[in-house]
Design a protein around this motif. Structure first.
Motif, mmCIF file in Angstrom:
data_model
loop_
_atom_site.group_PDB
_atom_site.id
_atom_site.type_symbol
_atom_site.label_atom_id
_atom_site.label_comp_id
_atom_site.label_asym_id
_atom_site.label_seq_id
_atom_site.Cartn_x
_atom_site.Cartn_y
_atom_site.Cartn_z
ATOM 1 N N GLU A 572 0.831 -1.203 0.000
ATOM 2 C CA GLU A 572 0.000 0.000 0.000
ATOM 3 C C GLU A 572 0.870 1.260 0.000
ATOM 4 O OE1 GLU A 572 -4.174 1.518 0.596
ATOM 5 O OE2 GLU A 572 -3.361 -0.450 0.130
ATOM 6 N N GLN A 596 -5.385 -3.017 -6.434
ATOM 7 C CA GLN A 596 -5.861 -2.007 -5.492
ATOM 8 C C GLN A 596 -5.348 -0.617 -5.842
ATOM 9 O OE1 GLN A 596 -3.875 -4.656 -4.863
ATOM 10 N NE2 GLN A 596 -2.775 -4.443 -2.928
ATOM 11 N N ARG A 599 -8.136 1.866 -6.461
ATOM 12 C CA ARG A 599 -8.712 2.506 -5.273
ATOM 13 C C ARG A 599 -7.813 3.635 -4.783
ATOM 14 N NH1 ARG A 599 -6.863 1.465 -0.454
ATOM 15 N NH2 ARG A 599 -6.150 -0.635 -0.986
ATOM 16 N N CYS A 671 -13.653 -8.934 -1.039
ATOM 17 C CA CYS A 671 -13.663 -8.488 -2.438
ATOM 18 C C CYS A 671 -15.091 -8.470 -2.984
ATOM 19 C CB CYS A 671 -12.787 -9.391 -3.306
ATOM 20 S SG CYS A 671 -11.015 -9.059 -3.165
ATOM 21 N N CYS A 674 -16.843 -5.433 -1.579
ATOM 22 C CA CYS A 674 -16.099 -4.171 -1.708
ATOM 23 C C CYS A 674 -16.787 -3.205 -2.665
ATOM 24 C CB CYS A 674 -14.685 -4.455 -2.189
ATOM 25 S SG CYS A 674 -13.629 -2.976 -2.212
ATOM 26 N N TYR A 676 -15.252 -1.148 -4.406
ATOM 27 C CA TYR A 676 -14.342 -0.942 -5.529
ATOM 28 C C TYR A 676 -14.234 -2.175 -6.430
ATOM 29 C CZ TYR A 676 -12.594 3.299 -3.225
ATOM 30 O OH TYR A 676 -12.497 4.544 -2.649
ATOM 31 N N LYS A 677 -15.098 -3.143 -6.251
ATOM 32 C CA LYS A 677 -14.912 -4.410 -6.964
ATOM 33 C C LYS A 677 -15.050 -4.260 -8.474
ATOM 34 C CE LYS A 677 -19.689 -6.148 -6.428
ATOM 35 N NZ LYS A 677 -20.501 -7.255 -5.851
ATOM 36 N N CYS A 680 -11.551 -2.502 -9.446
ATOM 37 C CA CYS A 680 -10.366 -3.191 -8.936
ATOM 38 C C CYS A 680 -10.430 -4.685 -9.223
ATOM 39 C CB CYS A 680 -10.225 -2.932 -7.433
ATOM 40 S SG CYS A 680 -8.956 -3.929 -6.614
ATOM 41 N N GLY A 682 -9.567 -7.103 -7.259
ATOM 42 C CA GLY A 682 -8.637 -7.902 -6.468
ATOM 43 C C GLY A 682 -7.743 -8.757 -7.341
ATOM 44 N N CYS A 718 -4.674 -7.131 0.324
ATOM 45 C CA CYS A 718 -5.282 -5.802 0.270
ATOM 46 C C CYS A 718 -5.702 -5.396 1.682
ATOM 47 C CB CYS A 718 -6.492 -5.788 -0.663
ATOM 48 S SG CYS A 718 -7.327 -4.185 -0.760
ATOM 49 N N TYR A 720 -7.563 -2.802 2.519
ATOM 50 C CA TYR A 720 -8.801 -2.027 2.582
ATOM 51 C C TYR A 720 -9.944 -2.846 3.166
ATOM 52 C CZ TYR A 720 -12.748 0.835 0.988
ATOM 53 O OH TYR A 720 -13.881 1.600 0.915
#
Length: 725
Positions: A572, A596, A599, A671, A674, A676-677, A680, A682, A718, A720
């Motif tokens: 990250e 990621q 994101r 995931c 999420c 952001y799926k 992103c 994953g 990840c 997040y």
């Protein structure tokens, strides 16, 4: 805008430059009556450059008051916007973008006339009377519209001076850029000398932008008047055929000059597109559902000039539209080919000269052999040509060896594979290994793929790329080559790659490829050993002409399964730190195997339009193993078919694994929950590898029924935590 709204499954507007009139008439609702005309040339079409200068002058006035108010942050922000622009919905190129744009347009307009005269093998007709008349009208417009700037250059003097060559353009830009950057630290001082310095550099930029705009219009007028006279002599049909014959040459030549200047002054290749749109109002949409989109130009400086002159001299729209039909299309196509990593089909359903707006329609990866449009088609395919390799890399996902894998695809089988891929799409086809240059037929395969309309790339360690190999790759049609570089220190890179001298050979390969005008990407695998060297590696890469930098995050496959990975928190931090440093570099940066980053990019306010999705495995990407086995990606060794047993089309569209990967609702764990799926997804390879006692090399491909891990589970690397329950 929420994350869910930023969904590539929906049509998204990439950029909209709303037409802001110079003078508006209140209560007027007719679009055709938006503009209160006080100039000879149409303001909306021809004089956006003057509007931008006036707007920047207003910002400058604010800056000059900011130190006295104590608002130095605001002063720095406005200073950045004035000289280097602002991105987003109300994008503005800044002085730097405007200057580069008008420099490029001068070249374009000069070249239009020159290549046409060369093709017809005739001397330029005498058009001096009309040229002086209409150029004078444009200069009169400029004087009226820039009274608040104001300009201190002579339009007549500009017209009498010779054109600037490429080196002179670069020198002019670099001189202004260096002077501008020296002023930035002074903006915190409420000092009259600072105000004088800011005013002075503004005036220099404004005069330079105006000078290039004058040159551009001079050449535009010259081109139309010349075309009008030639059409009288040769006829419109002959002129159209001549322009069609040289349009691709024109597109390449003008693009190469513009790109050369842009890169040498420190701009990224990806910025070329926005720079080349600086003087236009544009509505740009792209749908990832259908992988197509429209780029509509709502104004055009060339058309505006042609319209005014044509009406005065009786030059027909049929004649005036020839430039739009042939040269503008060729220029747009060449520009997109330079900035897009994927192949595309481009058409022009509407033209400014005949329809009132210019509309370019683009389809990514489209193959004319594909029978129907599909939501998911391969935009990138990696083909491991061979396991044979001249290095012994510690992390190799394929466990390459000095020996060939038994049953590798033959040359003819490889050509059939390319044919089958072209039945689905025209992707970027990356030939990798092992070391692909150890196959004697590599140039033949590159040439064949190019002939079939695919964009051909090569993944190499650089050890076998000498001057002859670089030249052969270029001649065969290679578009881009990625070279692995894992340290800025030769000893450390060589240790990682397992062979002494590999670092020096990699650098030499990059230099030779750049000498042959091949786009180079550096791939760096992040490890414990080079974690603190990434900034230095990026600096080294750009010093030797690299434009693209991909930072690979280790996935536990092959020999990499036996290496110590860095922690999720370090991943990250590295992504954030690398993004934060991009302003220091000219490189286009993309993390790989760390989806990621999408994101993080959104959280940092980074323009995400340059990327499709974090993980594209099975959606827009797949890997083909040397023996023809197909997997979602090199790091997810799940065999989903073999091209000796099924066609590529059957595998791509019918694989249950691919279908699952394309359904975001099939994702599990955090995931699946999420927000952001969609953008992103994953890392499916890491999810698979770390959810089981994974195989210890990627070559041990498994049938789906033999899966030991779950490629749909959450990405364990990840940090997040989704907001959804």
């Amino acid at each position: 805008m929420s994350v869910n709204e930023f969904s590539f499954s929906n049509t998204m507007r990439l950029a909209f430059y709303s037409p802001l009139p110079f003078f508006t008439i209140p209560l007027c609702k007719s679009p055709s009556s938006w503009w209160f005309q006080i100039t000879h040339f149409d303001d909306r079409h021809c004089h956006k450059w003057a509007l931008l200068l006036r707007q920047r002058r207003q910002k400058l006035n604010t800056i000059q008051n900011s130190p006295a108010d104590g608002d130095t942050a605001k002063a720095k922000k406005l200073f950045q916007e004035i000289f280097y622009g602002v991105s987003g919905k109300q994008a503005e190129p800044g002085m730097a973008g405007s200057l580069l744009y008008h420099m490029a347009m001068v070249t374009k307009m000069e070249t239009e006339t020159r290549v046409l005269l060369e093709e017809l093998a005739v001397q330029a007709p005498d058009i001096s009377e009309g040229l002086n008349r209409f150029y004078g009208d444009f200069a009169s417009d400029a004087a009226e519209l820039t009274k608040t700037v104001p300009l201190t250059i002579s339009a007549r003097k500009v017209a009498s001076q010779p054109s600037l060559n490429t080196d002179e353009k670069i020198s002019l830009f670099m001189d202004l850029d260096q002077k501008t950057r020296k002023i930035v630290p002074l903006l915190t001082r409420a000092d009259p000398e600072v105000a004088v310095a800011v005013e002075g550099i503004f005036q220099e930029w404004a005069n330079s932008v105006a000078e290039m705009r004058f040159r551009q219009e001079y050449q535009t007028i010259k081109g139309l008047l010349t075309l009008g006279e030639l059409a009288k002599t040769f006829g419109v049909q002959r002129m159209s055929k001549a322009m069609q014959k040289v349009q691709e040459k024109f597109g390449r030549e003008t693009l190469n000059i513009a790109l050369n200047v842009t890169l040498k002054v420190g701009m990224r290749r990806e910025k070329l597109q926005s720079i080349m749109l600086s003087d236009h109002y544009i509505d740009y949409t792209m749908s990832m559902d259908t992988l197509d989109g429209h780029m509509q130009f709502l104004n055009c400086p060339i058309h505006g000039g042609h319209k005014y002159i044509g009406e005065k001299l009786g030059i027909t729209d049929e004649v005036a539209s020839l430039f739009c039909r042939h040269f503008c299309f060729a220029h747009a196509k060449a520009m997109l080919e330079a900035v897009l990593p994927f192949t595309f089909e481009l058409t022009q359903p509407q033209r400014m000269a005949t329809d009132g707006k210019c509309d370019f329609y683009m389809r990514l990866g489209h193959s004319p052999m594909a029978r129907a449009s599909e939501k998911f088609i391969p935009l990138v395919v990696s083909w491991n040509l061979t396991r044979k390799c001249n290095l012994k890399c510690s992390h190799c996902y394929i466990n390459a060896t000095p020996n060939e894998l038994k049953g590798e695809l033959t040359t003819e089988e490889g050509k059939r594979l390319i044919d089958q891929i072209a039945q689905v799409s025209r992707p970027l086809l990356i030939l990798s290994g092992g070391e692909p240059l150890l196959r004697k037929d590599v140039y033949e395969l590159v040439r064949y793929g190019t002939e079939k309309g695919l964009r051909m790339g090569l993944g190499s360690n650089g050890g076998l790329i000498d001057a002859k190999a670089a030249r052969n790759l270029k001649e065969a049609g290679i578009k881009t080559v990625s070279i692995s570089l894992d340290s800025n220190l030769a000893v450390q890179h060589d240790e990682f790659r397992g062979v002494a001298g590999s670092w020096e050979k990699a650098l030499n390969a990059i230099k030779l490829l750049r000498e042959n005008d091949v786009l180079v990407q550096v791939n760096t695998t992040l490890t414990q050993q080079n974690y603190n060297q990434i900034d230095d590696i990026m600096t080294l890469a750009e010093q030797i002409g690299v434009e693209n930098f991909h930072l690979f995050f280790l996935v536990p496959t092959g020999r990499g399964a036996k290496m110590a990975d860095i922690s999720p928190e370090m991943y990250e931090d590295m992504i954030r730190g690398t993004f934060a440093k991009t302003h220091k570099h000219k490189l286009n940066v993309r993390p790989s195997c760390a989806p990621q980053f999408m994101r993080i990019a959104k959280d940092m306010g980074i323009d995400m339009r340059q990327w499709i999705r974090g993980c594209i495995a099975g959606l827009y990407y797949c890997r083909i193993y040397p023996n023809g086995d197909v997997t979602p990606c090199p790091y997810l060794p799940v065999k989903i078919g073999n091209i000796r047993e099924q066609t590529f089309k059957e595998i791509w569209f019918n694989s249950p694994v691919f279908k699952a990967l394309r359904n975001p609702n099939s994702l599990k764990g955090k995931c699946g929950a999420c927000d952001y799926k969609i953008v992103c997804g994953g890392c499916r390879a890491r999810a698979y590898g770390l959810s089981s006692d994974f195989i210890d090399y990627c070559g041990d491909l498994h049938e789906p029924t033999e899966l030991k891990g779950d490629y749909l589970t959450e990405d364990p690397w990840c940090v997040y935590q989704p907001k959804k329950p």
